[in-house]
Design a protein around this motif. Structure first.
Motif, short mmCIF file in Angstrom:
data_model
loop_
_atom_site.label_atom_id
_atom_site.label_comp_id
_atom_site.label_asym_id
_atom_site.label_seq_id
_atom_site.Cartn_x
_atom_site.Cartn_y
_atom_site.Cartn_z
N VAL A 1 0.87 -1.17 0.00
CA VAL A 1 0.00 0.00 0.00
C VAL A 1 0.90 1.22 0.00
CG1 VAL A 1 -1.65 1.35 1.36
CG2 VAL A 1 -1.94 -1.13 1.16
N VAL A 2 0.59 2.18 -0.86
CA VAL A 2 1.38 3.41 -0.93
C VAL A 2 0.44 4.61 -0.89
CG1 VAL A 2 1.49 3.33 -3.46
CG2 VAL A 2 3.16 4.68 -2.22
N GLY A 3 0.78 5.58 -0.05
CA GLY A 3 0.00 6.80 0.05
C GLY A 3 0.46 7.80 -0.98
N VAL A 4 -0.48 8.32 -1.77
CA VAL A 4 -0.16 9.29 -2.81
C VAL A 4 -1.05 10.51 -2.66
CG1 VAL A 4 -0.19 9.73 -5.30
CG2 VAL A 4 0.67 7.56 -4.44
N ASP A 5 -0.42 11.69 -2.56
CA ASP A 5 -1.17 12.94 -2.47
C ASP A 5 -0.82 13.90 -3.60
OD1 ASP A 5 1.35 13.87 -1.79
OD2 ASP A 5 0.81 14.49 0.24
N GLY A 6 -0.06 13.43 -4.58
CA GLY A 6 0.33 14.27 -5.70
C GLY A 6 1.64 15.00 -5.50
N SER A 7 2.19 14.98 -4.31
CA SER A 7 3.45 15.66 -4.04
C SER A 7 4.60 14.88 -4.68
CB SER A 7 3.69 15.77 -2.53
OG SER A 7 3.91 14.49 -1.98
N PRO A 8 5.73 15.55 -4.95
CA PRO A 8 6.89 14.83 -5.49
C PRO A 8 7.34 13.69 -4.57
CG PRO A 8 7.22 17.20 -5.68
CD PRO A 8 5.97 16.99 -4.87
N GLU A 9 7.24 13.89 -3.28
CA GLU A 9 7.65 12.85 -2.33
C GLU A 9 6.75 11.62 -2.43
OE1 GLU A 9 8.94 16.84 -0.90
OE2 GLU A 9 6.99 16.03 -1.47
N SER A 10 5.46 11.84 -2.60
CA SER A 10 4.55 10.69 -2.70
C SER A 10 4.72 9.98 -4.04
CB SER A 10 3.09 11.11 -2.48
OG SER A 10 2.57 11.83 -3.57
N ARG B 1 -10.47 16.56 -6.92
CA ARG B 1 -9.02 16.85 -6.99
C ARG B 1 -8.22 15.62 -6.58
NH1 ARG B 1 -4.82 19.34 -9.03
NH2 ARG B 1 -3.28 20.01 -7.53
N ALA B 2 -8.65 14.94 -5.53
CA ALA B 2 -7.95 13.73 -5.08
C ALA B 2 -8.00 12.65 -6.16
CB ALA B 2 -8.56 13.22 -3.78
N ARG B 3 -9.15 12.49 -6.79
CA ARG B 3 -9.28 11.48 -7.86
C ARG B 3 -8.38 11.84 -9.06
NH1 ARG B 3 -12.68 7.73 -6.66
NH2 ARG B 3 -14.36 8.11 -5.18
N PHE B 4 -8.31 13.12 -9.38
CA PHE B 4 -7.45 13.57 -10.48
C PHE B 4 -5.98 13.29 -10.15
CE2 PHE B 4 -4.66 16.85 -12.23
CZ PHE B 4 -4.86 16.64 -13.59
N LEU B 5 -5.54 13.65 -8.93
CA LEU B 5 -4.15 13.43 -8.53
C LEU B 5 -3.79 11.95 -8.58
CD1 LEU B 5 -3.88 15.91 -5.54
CD2 LEU B 5 -2.79 16.13 -7.78
N GLN B 6 -4.73 11.11 -8.12
CA GLN B 6 -4.46 9.68 -8.14
C GLN B 6 -4.40 9.14 -9.57
OE1 GLN B 6 -6.96 6.09 -6.98
NE2 GLN B 6 -5.71 6.51 -5.16
N ALA B 7 -5.32 9.57 -10.42
CA ALA B 7 -5.32 9.12 -11.82
C ALA B 7 -4.01 9.49 -12.50
CB ALA B 7 -6.51 9.71 -12.57
N GLU B 8 -3.53 10.70 -12.26
CA GLU B 8 -2.25 11.12 -12.84
C GLU B 8 -1.10 10.25 -12.32
OE1 GLU B 8 -1.48 13.66 -15.18
OE2 GLU B 8 -3.61 13.32 -15.49
N ALA B 9 -1.13 9.95 -11.03
CA ALA B 9 -0.08 9.11 -10.45
C ALA B 9 -0.12 7.70 -11.02
CB ALA B 9 -0.23 9.07 -8.93
N LEU B 10 -1.31 7.14 -11.17
CA LEU B 10 -1.44 5.80 -11.73
C LEU B 10 -0.93 5.75 -13.17
CD1 LEU B 10 -4.90 4.73 -10.28
CD2 LEU B 10 -2.65 3.83 -9.64
N ARG B 11 -1.20 6.81 -13.94
CA ARG B 11 -0.71 6.86 -15.32
C ARG B 11 0.81 6.90 -15.38
NH1 ARG B 11 -5.54 9.25 -16.51
NH2 ARG B 11 -5.05 11.37 -15.92
N SER B 12 1.41 7.53 -14.40
CA SER B 12 2.87 7.67 -14.41
C SER B 12 3.59 6.50 -13.73
CB SER B 12 3.27 8.97 -13.71
OG SER B 12 3.03 8.88 -12.32
N ALA B 13 2.86 5.54 -13.23
CA ALA B 13 3.45 4.49 -12.38
C ALA B 13 4.26 3.45 -13.14
CB ALA B 13 2.36 3.80 -11.58
N HIS B 14 4.08 3.31 -14.43
CA HIS B 14 4.83 2.33 -15.23
C HIS B 14 4.68 0.92 -14.67
CE1 HIS B 14 6.53 5.71 -17.32
NE2 HIS B 14 7.02 6.19 -16.20
N ALA B 15 3.44 0.57 -14.34
CA ALA B 15 3.14 -0.77 -13.86
C ALA B 15 2.05 -1.36 -14.72
CB ALA B 15 2.68 -0.72 -12.40
#
Length: 148
Positions: free
Chosen positions: A10-19, A65-79
């Protein structure tokens, strides 16, 4: 976890560079362990003044906004799609991640370091999950120039 179970991260993602760095780490770890990554994004209503009846808050915007940030993160995940799932949950981030840790073999969060002496300290969310998660926790620091 036994030999027939999938290693769950499980990984917490909030859209920040650290997450997002924590997400990169989670995907790499899942590849090594032939596991799955579950991305959790928490959102909560902002604090409001209780006696101001004229305020018209669009609270659905926070969830969107949270759904958008997560969708962007999932797209960039390379999984591979079968190796990564996501969930957006209303609640205080540390509490949401601690709850999600009950179903995890590893919880990964990013740390919002401040540099200098204060950079040695954990942020409030990472501090809470390190102390209360129901599985091992990995706190990923941001990359610094000249460091790996």
């Amino acid at each position: 976890m036994n030999a027939t179970e999938t290693f769950r991260i499980v990984v917490g993602v909030d859209g920040s560079p650290e997450s997002l760095r924590a997400l990169e780490w989670a995907v790499a770890e899942a590849r090594l362990r032939h596991g799955q990554v579950h991305v959790v994004t928490a959102w909560q209503h902002p604090a409001m003044v209780a006696d101001d009846e004229d305020l018209d808050w669009d609270l659905t915007g926070y969830e969107a906004r949270a759904r958008f940030l997560q969708a962007e993160a999932l797209r960039s995940a390379h999984a591979a799609p079968e190796d990564i799932t996501g969930e957006v949950v209303q609640g205080q981030p540390a509490a949401v991640l601690i709850e999600a840790s009950a179903e995890a073999d590893l919880l990964i969060v990013g740390s919002h370091g401040y540099g200098g002496f204060t950079g040695l300290l954990l942020g409030s969310v990472s501090n809470q999950v390190v102390h209360h998660a129901r599985c091992p926790v990995l706190v990923v620091r941001s990359r610094r120039p000249g460091r790996l």
